[in-house]
Design an enzyme around this catalytic site. Structure first.
Site, PDB file in Angstrom:
ATOM      1  N   LYS A  61      20.232 -42.752  16.799  1.00 18.63           N
ATOM      2  CA  LYS A  61      19.225 -41.805  17.274  1.00 18.63           C
ATOM      3  C   LYS A  61      19.800 -40.513  17.856  1.00 18.63           C
ATOM      4  O   LYS A  61      19.122 -39.479  17.869  1.00 18.63           O
ATOM      5  CB  LYS A  61      18.328 -42.478  18.316  1.00 18.63           C
ATOM      6  CG  LYS A  61      17.380 -43.516  17.727  1.00 18.63           C
ATOM      7  CD  LYS A  61      16.214 -42.863  16.998  1.00 18.63           C
ATOM      8  CE  LYS A  61      15.112 -43.875  16.684  1.00 18.63           C
ATOM      9  NZ  LYS A  61      13.966 -43.225  16.009  1.00 18.63           N
ATOM     10  N   SER A 317      21.628 -50.384  12.596  1.00 22.47           N
ATOM     11  CA  SER A 317      21.207 -49.104  13.164  1.00 22.47           C
ATOM     12  C   SER A 317      21.373 -48.973  14.669  1.00 22.47           C
ATOM     13  O   SER A 317      21.416 -47.865  15.192  1.00 22.47           O
ATOM     14  CB  SER A 317      19.753 -48.825  12.779  1.00 22.47           C
ATOM     15  OG  SER A 317      18.938 -49.941  13.078  1.00 22.47           O
TER      16      SER A 317
END
Lengths: 334, 334
Positions: A61, A317
């Site tokens: 992110k 992720s």
């Protein structure tokens, strides 16, 4: 539903991903591609893992947040940014804002993992908590944004956020080329779809023969359903899930406009699949992967995609896992 | 004691490390340098981690093993290699032998972590178990070596093994240069001393102002004692330790000849320090580090070395952690 309203932010292009890569150079870590020969032997194929838990803030992110926030005007930087997030986008925005030198406010569900709330605060953001099942985070955020006259950094439906996340796919393509590996498929965890949309832009450009698959947890298979329906489908987002990072009720407008064109399909995994994938990441890659970050690995290890004779890349992720949950998931690992 | 006997393998040089780096290119992973801004803020300094758990086989040991085994003559390759190890050198030798295409036999203590025994076997090695507290692993190994007429790959006291492990230090120096970081000190876990000896060759050459410190667990502080004594000191190697990878009773002859000249000193840490370091690696670096691999991080986090205002690099040398022990270590992490 899928056409963009006039005046709306344009869709990102592959060039936007390349531009983000330049902006992130020296800021974000170029995570390596990992391989575990013993797991390959078990699966009868060749599996590479792109380990974004190693990324600054513990997930991909930071890439999108920095690509967005670093483009603010001096005036916008003074007013700062606001975001809503269950924890990974929160940390990405907080860390990027700190590097850029602007204040950040983050609206988080009060049942977000305590580790994620604490880390977001430690990165210097002001935290506003809400009730995921009662309040509207969009409404709370919009009220605060007006009050502070600051810029909303969307978690996925933003040209520069998508382009920033796309540097993951861009690196995968370059690293596969350096290894002489031509992946048959790339598996990416999907919440709102920003990571996969940006990554697919780069992957489809550089590796046109490679399939890009969305991976989602049960109950939050909105992208899988939307790909079948050909339009954005909303799911009931009140079912609890260990995959807190992926509990989005519907694909984004921009992300789905890209994903419906670029993706080869979607896989949906169970929580048991996810726990086993976390244990495998512990044993084979020595990597801490949070539940939502492990759905891609889960798609392969559960046998939903047969790796035999094939080469694949899985994006893990994020790694902001709750210690108790992680300890529980690895207990039976061997 | 420290002079080399005539005819003995020569000490490795910095050029041997560079040569090993060439040989390992495309074989071993160039592990990244990781940084965690929140931990830096806590410590008031700048800390980089070199994560060798991500290395093929889960520890740095593949580097030295491949550098040694890939140099065997065709005849030697046919006869194969033998090694003794509690588990990380075992896996390194087994994996390197498989890549080179030669048989491997590994003599392991029967109380080695089950995960390490299973993984060594999975890499295709023949396993011979012995009793750590009764049998002489050197004697068992020598008998088998004569019987099979094969080559012993020593765990640390070998020119090419040391040079291979030294590629860790060589990468650290290059990566620091790329980041514009000038580390005050580098911390390296020490068992027999091969990793630190090879790494110090590269680090002292490329970063002459940087101190290189040995880190050892309590009871196995043979290098710390030897540095003080100025000659090789042997410790009682019967005390149980969670740091199974570092339970060597004495420094190597070659490694100590280098280390006494190249090291700035040594730090000794407790098992409680090690567990806290494993938890910190989980939270801040999303990395699975085994106890022996965490002693460098433990030296800093325990406050034995004050990072305030300084820049340091810590090598986390391996990640083949027992799941139950790891789960226990991270339970209180936050």
């Amino acid at each position: 539903m899928n056409a963009l309203a006039p005046g709306q932010t344009a869709l990102p292009s592959f060039d936007d991903v390349l531009d983000a890569a330049k902006r992130l150079a020296g800021r974000a870590l170029v995570t390596p591609l990992l391989n575990a020969p013993l797991l390959d032997a078990e699966l009868g194929g060749r599996l590479f893992v792109k380990p974004e838990p190693l990324q600054k803030t513990g997930s991909f992110k930071f890439r999108g947040a920095y690509n967005r926030i670093s483009r603010l005007s001096p005036e916008e930087k003074r007013a700062g940014v606001i975001a809503y997030s269950s924890g990974n986008h929160a940390q990405g925005v907080a860390a990027a804002a700190r590097e850029v030198g602007c204040p950040a406010t983050v609206v988080m569900p009060k049942d977000a993992p305590p580790l994620k709330i604490a880390r977001t605060r430690a990165f210097g953001a002001e935290i506003v908590l809400y009730d995921r099942y009662k309040d509207s985070r969009e409404k709370i955020t919009e009220e605060l944004r007006r009050e502070k006259q600051c810029v909303l950094v969307k978690p996925f439906d933003d040209r520069y956020v998508i382009a920033g996340q796309g540097t993951v796919g861009n690196e995968i393509a370059d690293q596969c080329a350096a290894l002489g590996a031509a992946p048959d498929a790339v598996f990416v965890p999907v919440g709102g779809g920003g990571l996969i949309a940006g990554s697919a832009l780069a992957l489809r450009h550089k590796l046109p023969k490679t399939d890009v698959f969305a991976c989602e947890p049960e109950h939050y298979d909105d992208t899988a359903r939307s790909l079948v329906a050909g339009e954005r489908v909303t799911v009931d987002a009140t079912t609890p899930s260990i995959c807190d990072a992926l509990m989005s009720p519907a694909p984004g407008e921009l992300t789905f406009a890209l994903n419906r064109r670029l993706l080869a399909g979607a896989f949906v995994v169970t929580e048991a699949d996810v726990r086993r994938a976390m244990a495998a990441a512990f044993v084979h890659f020595k990597l801490v992967v949070e539940p939502g970050g492990a759905v891609g690995l889960a798609a392969i290890l559960s046998g939903r995609y047969a790796l035999r004779g094939k080469t694949a890349v899985v994006v893990c992720s994020g790694g902001n896992a709750d210690p108790a949950l992680f300890a529980d998931a690895i207990r039976d690992a061997a």
